[in-house]
Design a protein around this motif. Structure first.
Motif, short mmCIF file in Angstrom:
data_model
loop_
_atom_site.label_atom_id
_atom_site.label_comp_id
_atom_site.label_asym_id
_atom_site.label_seq_id
_atom_site.Cartn_x
_atom_site.Cartn_y
_atom_site.Cartn_z
N ASP A 1 0.81 -1.21 0.00
CA ASP A 1 0.00 0.00 0.00
C ASP A 1 0.85 1.27 0.00
OD1 ASP A 1 -2.75 1.15 0.21
OD2 ASP A 1 -1.91 2.01 2.05
N ASP A 2 2.10 1.15 0.50
CA ASP A 2 2.95 2.33 0.54
C ASP A 2 3.90 2.42 -0.65
OD1 ASP A 2 4.50 0.16 1.23
OD2 ASP A 2 5.54 1.17 2.90
N ASP A 3 3.72 1.57 -1.67
CA ASP A 3 4.58 1.62 -2.86
C ASP A 3 4.30 2.85 -3.70
OD1 ASP A 3 6.35 -0.52 -2.72
OD2 ASP A 3 4.90 -1.95 -3.51
N VAL A 4 5.33 3.31 -4.39
CA VAL A 4 5.23 4.33 -5.44
C VAL A 4 5.93 3.73 -6.65
CG1 VAL A 4 5.84 6.66 -6.19
CG2 VAL A 4 5.23 6.23 -3.79
N ASP A 5 5.21 3.60 -7.75
CA ASP A 5 5.73 2.86 -8.91
C ASP A 5 6.10 3.81 -10.05
OD1 ASP A 5 6.36 0.48 -10.36
OD2 ASP A 5 4.49 0.69 -11.47
N MET A 6 7.12 3.41 -10.81
CA MET A 6 7.45 4.10 -12.06
C MET A 6 7.22 3.10 -13.20
SD MET A 6 10.98 5.92 -13.44
CE MET A 6 10.73 7.49 -12.60
N PRO A 7 6.06 3.15 -13.87
CA PRO A 7 5.76 2.19 -14.93
C PRO A 7 6.08 2.76 -16.32
CG PRO A 7 3.75 3.31 -14.29
CD PRO A 7 4.88 3.96 -13.51
N LEU A 8 6.81 1.99 -17.10
CA LEU A 8 7.06 2.37 -18.48
C LEU A 8 5.93 1.88 -19.38
CD1 LEU A 8 9.37 3.69 -20.25
CD2 LEU A 8 10.06 1.35 -20.79
N PHE A 9 5.23 0.82 -18.95
CA PHE A 9 4.17 0.21 -19.75
C PHE A 9 2.81 0.71 -19.27
CE2 PHE A 9 7.41 -3.35 -19.36
CZ PHE A 9 8.09 -2.99 -20.52
N PRO B 1 19.65 8.92 -17.71
CA PRO B 1 19.57 8.36 -16.36
C PRO B 1 19.43 9.41 -15.27
CG PRO B 1 21.27 7.24 -17.61
CD PRO B 1 20.82 8.40 -18.45
N GLU B 2 20.15 10.54 -15.41
CA GLU B 2 20.11 11.55 -14.35
C GLU B 2 18.70 12.10 -14.15
OE1 GLU B 2 21.10 13.64 -18.22
OE2 GLU B 2 21.70 11.80 -17.19
N ARG B 3 17.93 12.21 -15.23
CA ARG B 3 16.56 12.70 -15.10
C ARG B 3 15.69 11.70 -14.34
NH1 ARG B 3 15.15 15.11 -21.15
NH2 ARG B 3 16.78 16.73 -21.21
N ILE B 4 15.82 10.43 -14.70
CA ILE B 4 15.01 9.40 -14.05
C ILE B 4 15.38 9.28 -12.58
CG2 ILE B 4 14.35 6.98 -14.11
CD1 ILE B 4 13.44 8.66 -16.53
N LEU B 5 16.67 9.32 -12.28
CA LEU B 5 17.11 9.21 -10.88
C LEU B 5 16.60 10.38 -10.05
CD1 LEU B 5 20.73 7.91 -11.53
CD2 LEU B 5 18.86 6.64 -10.47
N ARG B 6 16.55 11.57 -10.65
CA ARG B 6 15.98 12.72 -9.92
C ARG B 6 14.52 12.48 -9.61
NH1 ARG B 6 19.27 16.20 -13.27
NH2 ARG B 6 17.52 16.47 -14.72
N GLN B 7 13.77 11.95 -10.57
CA GLN B 7 12.35 11.65 -10.32
C GLN B 7 12.20 10.62 -9.22
OE1 GLN B 7 11.25 10.82 -14.64
NE2 GLN B 7 9.38 11.80 -13.92
N ILE B 8 13.01 9.58 -9.28
CA ILE B 8 12.93 8.52 -8.26
C ILE B 8 13.16 9.09 -6.87
CG2 ILE B 8 14.06 6.43 -7.41
CD1 ILE B 8 14.47 5.59 -10.33
N ALA B 9 14.18 9.94 -6.76
CA ALA B 9 14.49 10.53 -5.45
C ALA B 9 13.40 11.50 -5.00
CB ALA B 9 15.84 11.23 -5.52
N ALA B 10 12.92 12.33 -5.93
CA ALA B 10 11.95 13.36 -5.56
C ALA B 10 10.63 12.76 -5.09
CB ALA B 10 11.71 14.29 -6.75
N HIS B 11 10.22 11.66 -5.71
CA HIS B 11 8.92 11.07 -5.39
C HIS B 11 9.02 9.81 -4.55
CE1 HIS B 11 7.11 13.96 -8.07
NE2 HIS B 11 7.81 13.54 -9.10
N ARG B 12 10.24 9.48 -4.13
CA ARG B 12 10.47 8.31 -3.28
C ARG B 12 9.89 7.04 -3.92
NH1 ARG B 12 9.43 10.79 2.85
NH2 ARG B 12 11.01 12.45 2.68
N VAL B 13 10.26 6.84 -5.17
CA VAL B 13 9.80 5.67 -5.91
C VAL B 13 10.37 4.41 -5.27
CG1 VAL B 13 9.91 4.50 -8.15
CG2 VAL B 13 9.56 6.97 -8.05
N THR B 14 9.53 3.38 -5.15
CA THR B 14 9.95 2.11 -4.55
C THR B 14 10.01 0.97 -5.56
OG1 THR B 14 7.68 1.52 -3.93
CG2 THR B 14 8.99 2.75 -2.31
#
Length: 524
Positions: free
Chosen positions: A200-208, A237-250
Motif C-alpha cells: 500500500d505504501d509503494d510508489v511505482d514508475m511504470p514504463l508500460f 539516467p540523471e533525469r530518471i534518478l531525480r524523479q525517483i528521489a523526488a517522489h520516493r519511488v519504490t
C-alpha cells in the motif's frame, strides 16, 4: 463490470493520494483524476459519442492520456490506442482501419489525420493542446474539463463487450489490433495482482501503460518517466534518478533498454523491486544489474500484448539455473489462472485434431500456446490474424499461439528458445536461430551483436562491424560446432532493433536491406 469502477473506489478511499506524477506539471490525485474522467465522459457524450463508438487515442503516457482513455471507457466507447513506436508512415493507416467516430491526439497526430480522407471529417475530435477555430480539433481537453461531471458509468452487457483496442505490430499489411474486452481487462488486472503483489505504501514508475492502469485500480501512485517513449534507449539516467528521489519511488516496471543505462549509471536509488520484460535480457547483463543494485529485488516477467502476464522468474533463480540447451532463457512457471502447453513448431495456422497430433517431436522445442481469462481471444476486423494466432481444441477452449518456442523443465518452468518466425527447417526438424546465435557467439568475442537469418534458403550469420583484416572464422569450424552457416556477412553499422522496446534485432529490416543491396558473402 466496467474497469473504471476500480478507480472510482480508490478516489473514494484515497481522494488526496497522488495518482499520477508527470515529469512536468503538478501531481494529480485520485480524487482529481476521477473528477477529470467524469468530466471527459460528459464532454464525449455531449459531443455525440455513443456506447460502442470507437475513438482513436494518440496521446503520450500522461495525465491527459488516462483522463481521456478512462473517460471513453466510462461512457462505453471503445478506445483505440496507437503506440508511438508504430511509426509515422503507418499511424494514419492504423487509425483509419479502426473506422472511428472520434479522434483524440496531440497536434502532430491531428496533422496526420487531416491528410487522411477517412479521418478528416470525423465528428468528434479532441486535442490536449490549443486550437484555432476547428484546427487541429473541434474540442480541447481544457474545454472538455469544463463540463459538469457525469456520474453515470456504462455497464457492459457482458464480459465480451469491447473496451480497448491496442495494435500489436506494424509489420503486417493488415493492422493486428488486440480486442481487449471489459472481461479481459478485469481478468488481466486480477492476474497482475496475483503475480506481482504490491504494498500500500509503494510508489511505482511504470514504463508500460497497462501497469499504470493496474496502479490506478489499486491506489498506487504512478510516476511517469521523463523519457521519449519513441526512443526508450535514449533515456537520460540523471533525469530518471531525480524523479525517483523526488517522489520516493519504490518499484519500477520497464524494458531492459530503459533499465540498463539507469542501473549502470553508478547510482543506486534503493528501489525495493524492479520488474523487467518486453525483450530478452542476458545473464551477463543481469549479473551487472545485481552488482549495481544488490539490495533491489529484480524479477524478469514474460508475456505479450495478447497475454500478460504469462510467467516470471527472480534474478537469483534465473542465474542459478543450468541452461537446458544453448541459447535457452528461463522465463519461469506459468502464472495462476493460465494454462500452457507446447505444440509442434509450424509456420502455418493450426488445424486442431488432437493434442497428440500436435505434440513436438522428441527432444525438439515446441511453440508455447496459452489459454485463460486474461488471454485475448480475437483481433479487431482481422480474421486472418485470428486464424494464424488462435485455435480451438476439442473442449471449445480458445488457445493463443505465443509465437515463441521453448521447453518445460522437470519443475514445470518454461525455457524460451526462440521465435517461430526466427527458425527454419532442415530434414524436417526445426533449426532455431536463437540457439545458433548462442553457439556462434564464442567464435566472435569482439562482435557486439550478431544474428542468424535465412535468405533465399541460405543461412547467414550477420555480424555487426567490419570484417577483420585477418582471415575470418572458417565456416567448417562453425559447422563442427553445430552452427551450419552457408555464409558470413559483416554489417558495418549497428544492427537495427525493434521499434517498440529497442532490444531485439529487427530481422525484417535486415532482410529488407539485403534484398535491396545483396551482400558480398565471406566464404572459405
Amino acid at each position: 463490470m466496467n474497469i473504471v469502477l476500480h478507480l472510482q473506489r480508490q478516489a473514494s478511499a484515497h481522494p488526496d493520494r497522488p495518482a499520477l506524477l508527470p515529469p512536468n506539471g503538478p501531481a494529480v490525485t485520485f480524487g482529481q483524476l476521477w473528477d477529470q474522467v467524469c468530466r471527459m465522459s460528459a464532454a464525449f457524450r455531449a459531443a455525440g459519442l455513443h456506447p460502442g463508438d470507437r475513438v482513436v487515442v494518440m496521446i503520450p503516457m500522461s495525465t491527459d492520456l488516462y483522463a481521456t482513455l478512462l473517460g471513453l471507457i466510462k461512457m462505453g466507447a471503445v478506445a483505440v490506442f496507437v503506440d508511438p513506436w508504430v511509426g509515422m508512415s503507418r499511424i494514419a493507416a492504423f487509425a483509419a482501419f479502426a473506422e472511428p467516430a472520434g479522434f483524440a491526439g496531440v497536434p502532430a497526430a491531428h496533422f496526420l489525420r487531416l491528410f487522411h480522407s477517412e479521418l478528416r471529417t470525423l465528428r468528434v475530435t479532441l486535442t490536449p493542446g490549443r486550437r484555432l477555430g476547428a484546427f487541429p480539433a473541434s474540442l480541447t481537453l481544457s474545454e472538455a474539463l469544463r463540463h459538469n461531471p457525469d456520474p453515470e458509468i456504462f455497464t457492459p452487457d457482458g464480459p465480451g463487450d469491447p473496451a480497448l483496442i491496442t495494435f500489436t505490430s506494424g509489420s503486417s499489411q493488415t493492422p493486428k489490433g488486440a480486442n481487449r474486452t471489459h472481461g479481459f481487462l478485469e481478468a488481466q488486472y486480477q492476474a497482475l495482482r496475483r503475480a506481482h503483489a504490491i504494498r500500500d505504501d509503494d510508489v511505482d514508475m511504470p514504463l508500460f501503460p497497462v501497469f499504470a492502469l493496474r496502479n490506478l485500480a489499486d491506489g498506487i501512485p504512478s510516476v511517469i518517466p521523463d523519457v521519449d517513449f519513441r526512443r526508450i534507449a535514449n533515456v537520460r539516467p540523471e533525469r530518471i534518478l531525480r524523479q525517483i528521489a523526488a517522489h520516493r519511488v519504490t518499484t519500477c516496471t520497464a524494458s531492459p533498454a530503459f533499465l540498463t543505462p539507469l542501473i549502470l549509471s553508478g547510482s543506486d536509488p534503493g528501489l525495493r523491486r524492479v520488474l523487467t520484460g518486453g525483450a530478452p535480457v542476458s545473464n551477463d547483463t543481469l549479473r551487472d544489474w545485481q552488482r549495481a543494485w544488490p539490495h533491489t529485488q529484480i524479477d524478469i516477467v514474460y508475456g505479450s500484448t495478447e497475454a500478460e502476464p504469462v510467467a516470471s522468474v527472480s534474478l537469483p533463480e534465473r542465474l542459478a539455473a543450468d541452461p537446458l540447451r544453448a541459447g535457452a532463457c528461463l522465463c519461469g512457471s506459468p502464472v495462476d489462472g493460465l494454462r500452457a502447453r507446447l505444440i509442434r513448431i509450424q509456420p502455418d495456422p493450426v488445424e486442431f485434431t488432437s493434442w497428440t497430433g500436435l505434440a513436438p517431436l522428441e527432444n525438439d522445442s515446441g511453440e508455447l500456446v496459452v489459454s485463460g481469462e486474461h488471454v485475448c481471444r480475437d483481433y479487431f476486423r482481422n480474421s486472418d490474424a485470428v486464424r494464424e494466432c488462435k485455435f480451438t481444441d476439442d473442449t471449445g477452449t480458445c488457445w493463443h499461439r505465443m509465437g515463441d518456442t521453448g521447453l518445460f523443465d522437470s519443475q514445470g518452468r518454461f525455457w524460451l528458445t526462440g521465435r517461430v518466425h526466427n527458425c527454419c527447417f532442415r530434414n524436417g526438424r526445426p533449426l532455431l536461430f536463437q540457439e545458433l546465435e548462442a553457439r556462434a557467439a564464442p567464435f566472435f568475442p569482439d562482435v557486439p551483436r550478431l544474428a542468424v537469418l535465412e535468405w533465399h534458403n541460405k543461412l547467414l550469420l550477420v555480424l555487426q562491424g567490419r570484417a577483420p583484416r585477418q582471415a575470418p572464422v572458417p565456416l567448417d569450424d562453425l559447422r563442427a560446432a553445430d552452427v551450419p552457416m552457408d555464409a558470413l556477412y559483416w554489417h558495418p553499422r549497428p544492427l537495427p532493433l525493434d521499434p517498440r522496446h529497442q532490444s531485439k534485432v529487427d530481422t525484417r529490416r535486415i532482410l529488407h536491406h539485403i534484398d535491396r543491396h545483396p551482400p558480398k558473402f565471406e566464404t572459405p
